[in-house]
Motif scaffolding. Sequence first.
Motif, PDB file in Angstrom:
ATOM      1  N   LEU A   1     -71.050 -23.932 -20.793  1.00  0.00           N
ATOM      2  CA  LEU A   1     -72.112 -24.813 -19.808  1.00  0.00           C
ATOM      3  C   LEU A   1     -71.951 -25.901 -20.554  1.00  0.00           C
ATOM      4  O   LEU A   1     -72.107 -27.238 -19.626  1.00  0.00           O
ATOM      5  CB  LEU A   1     -73.229 -24.007 -19.940  1.00  0.00           C
ATOM      6  CG  LEU A   1     -74.474 -24.483 -19.346  1.00  0.00           C
ATOM      7  CD1 LEU A   1     -74.170 -24.747 -17.861  1.00  0.00           C
ATOM      8  CD2 LEU A   1     -75.865 -23.791 -19.523  1.00  0.00           C
ATOM      9  N   SER A   2     -72.145 -26.333 -21.684  1.00  0.00           N
ATOM     10  CA  SER A   2     -72.282 -27.666 -22.352  1.00  0.00           C
ATOM     11  C   SER A   2     -71.130 -28.505 -21.963  1.00  0.00           C
ATOM     12  O   SER A   2     -71.060 -29.648 -21.493  1.00  0.00           O
ATOM     13  CB  SER A   2     -72.137 -27.528 -23.771  1.00  0.00           C
ATOM     14  OG  SER A   2     -72.548 -29.008 -24.412  1.00  0.00           O
TER      15      SER A   2
ATOM     16  N   ALA B   1     -77.939 -21.415 -17.091  1.00  0.00           N
ATOM     17  CA  ALA B   1     -77.113 -20.480 -16.940  1.00  0.00           C
ATOM     18  C   ALA B   1     -77.510 -19.205 -16.987  1.00  0.00           C
ATOM     19  O   ALA B   1     -78.567 -18.980 -17.998  1.00  0.00           O
ATOM     20  CB  ALA B   1     -75.936 -20.536 -17.534  1.00  0.00           C
ATOM     21  N   ASP B   2     -77.319 -17.965 -16.226  1.00  0.00           N
ATOM     22  CA  ASP B   2     -77.544 -16.852 -16.416  1.00  0.00           C
ATOM     23  C   ASP B   2     -76.215 -16.142 -16.469  1.00  0.00           C
ATOM     24  O   ASP B   2     -75.546 -15.921 -15.527  1.00  0.00           O
ATOM     25  CB  ASP B   2     -78.330 -16.387 -15.149  1.00  0.00           C
ATOM     26  CG  ASP B   2     -78.695 -14.738 -15.424  1.00  0.00           C
ATOM     27  OD1 ASP B   2     -77.950 -13.945 -16.286  1.00  0.00           O
ATOM     28  OD2 ASP B   2     -79.705 -14.437 -14.786  1.00  0.00           O
ATOM     29  N   PRO B   3     -75.616 -15.828 -17.556  1.00  0.00           N
ATOM     30  CA  PRO B   3     -74.229 -15.370 -17.662  1.00  0.00           C
ATOM     31  C   PRO B   3     -74.047 -14.003 -17.173  1.00  0.00           C
ATOM     32  O   PRO B   3     -72.888 -13.767 -16.657  1.00  0.00           O
ATOM     33  CB  PRO B   3     -73.926 -15.289 -19.248  1.00  0.00           C
ATOM     34  CG  PRO B   3     -75.072 -16.502 -19.790  1.00  0.00           C
ATOM     35  CD  PRO B   3     -75.944 -16.116 -19.011  1.00  0.00           C
TER      36      PRO B   3
ATOM     37  N   VAL C   1     -75.269 -20.656 -12.442  1.00  0.00           N
ATOM     38  CA  VAL C   1     -75.682 -21.904 -13.148  1.00  0.00           C
ATOM     39  C   VAL C   1     -76.358 -22.810 -12.075  1.00  0.00           C
ATOM     40  O   VAL C   1     -76.132 -22.782 -10.980  1.00  0.00           O
ATOM     41  CB  VAL C   1     -74.193 -22.557 -13.573  1.00  0.00           C
ATOM     42  CG1 VAL C   1     -74.622 -23.829 -14.157  1.00  0.00           C
ATOM     43  CG2 VAL C   1     -73.500 -21.752 -14.588  1.00  0.00           C
ATOM     44  N   TYR C   2     -77.604 -23.465 -12.676  1.00  0.00           N
ATOM     45  CA  TYR C   2     -78.386 -24.224 -11.987  1.00  0.00           C
ATOM     46  C   TYR C   2     -78.070 -25.665 -12.650  1.00  0.00           C
ATOM     47  O   TYR C   2     -78.272 -25.560 -13.847  1.00  0.00           O
ATOM     48  CB  TYR C   2     -79.642 -23.597 -12.216  1.00  0.00           C
ATOM     49  CG  TYR C   2     -79.694 -22.396 -11.512  1.00  0.00           C
ATOM     50  CD1 TYR C   2     -80.266 -22.112 -10.191  1.00  0.00           C
ATOM     51  CD2 TYR C   2     -80.014 -21.325 -12.569  1.00  0.00           C
ATOM     52  CE1 TYR C   2     -80.071 -20.888  -9.758  1.00  0.00           C
ATOM     53  CE2 TYR C   2     -80.175 -19.970 -11.867  1.00  0.00           C
ATOM     54  CZ  TYR C   2     -80.255 -19.749 -10.666  1.00  0.00           C
ATOM     55  OH  TYR C   2     -80.447 -18.448 -10.084  1.00  0.00           O
TER      56      TYR C   2
ATOM     57  N   ASN D   1     -69.809 -15.648 -14.344  1.00  0.00           N
ATOM     58  CA  ASN D   1     -70.060 -14.605 -15.121  1.00  0.00           C
ATOM     59  C   ASN D   1     -69.506 -14.429 -16.247  1.00  0.00           C
ATOM     60  O   ASN D   1     -68.432 -15.233 -16.605  1.00  0.00           O
ATOM     61  CB  ASN D   1     -69.577 -13.392 -14.416  1.00  0.00           C
ATOM     62  CG  ASN D   1     -70.248 -13.070 -12.918  1.00  0.00           C
ATOM     63  OD1 ASN D   1     -69.753 -13.662 -12.238  1.00  0.00           O
ATOM     64  ND2 ASN D   1     -70.911 -11.986 -13.135  1.00  0.00           N
ATOM     65  N   GLY D   2     -70.135 -14.546 -17.473  1.00  0.00           N
ATOM     66  CA  GLY D   2     -69.757 -14.202 -18.724  1.00  0.00           C
ATOM     67  C   GLY D   2     -69.802 -15.976 -19.512  1.00  0.00           C
ATOM     68  O   GLY D   2     -69.494 -16.075 -20.380  1.00  0.00           O
TER      69      GLY D   2
END
Length: 82
Positions: free
Chosen positions: A19-20, A42-44, A49-50, A12-13
């Motif tokens: 992510l990088s 990602a969907d924060p 994360v995929y 989350n967040g």
Amino acid sequence: MARFMDVHRGMNGISAEQLSQAHQADLAIQSEEGVVFEHAWADPDEGVVYCLSDAPSAEAVMRIHQRAGHPADEIHAVPLEV
């Protein structure tokens, strides 16, 4: 080599920079297991994360993610694509 999609929950967040950094940590050691990480999403808000990779096995993907500090919750083979 096979293709895999893995899922990380509880992120989350997560920011684009985080992510990088996580993706770069995977890239830095991926060759040690014969894995090639292609992309990460990602969907924060959902904390998910995929990651898409080509690898000799799901276990190889798991080992890289564990060593990089972010073990995957799920790893799915992706034998078909269009």
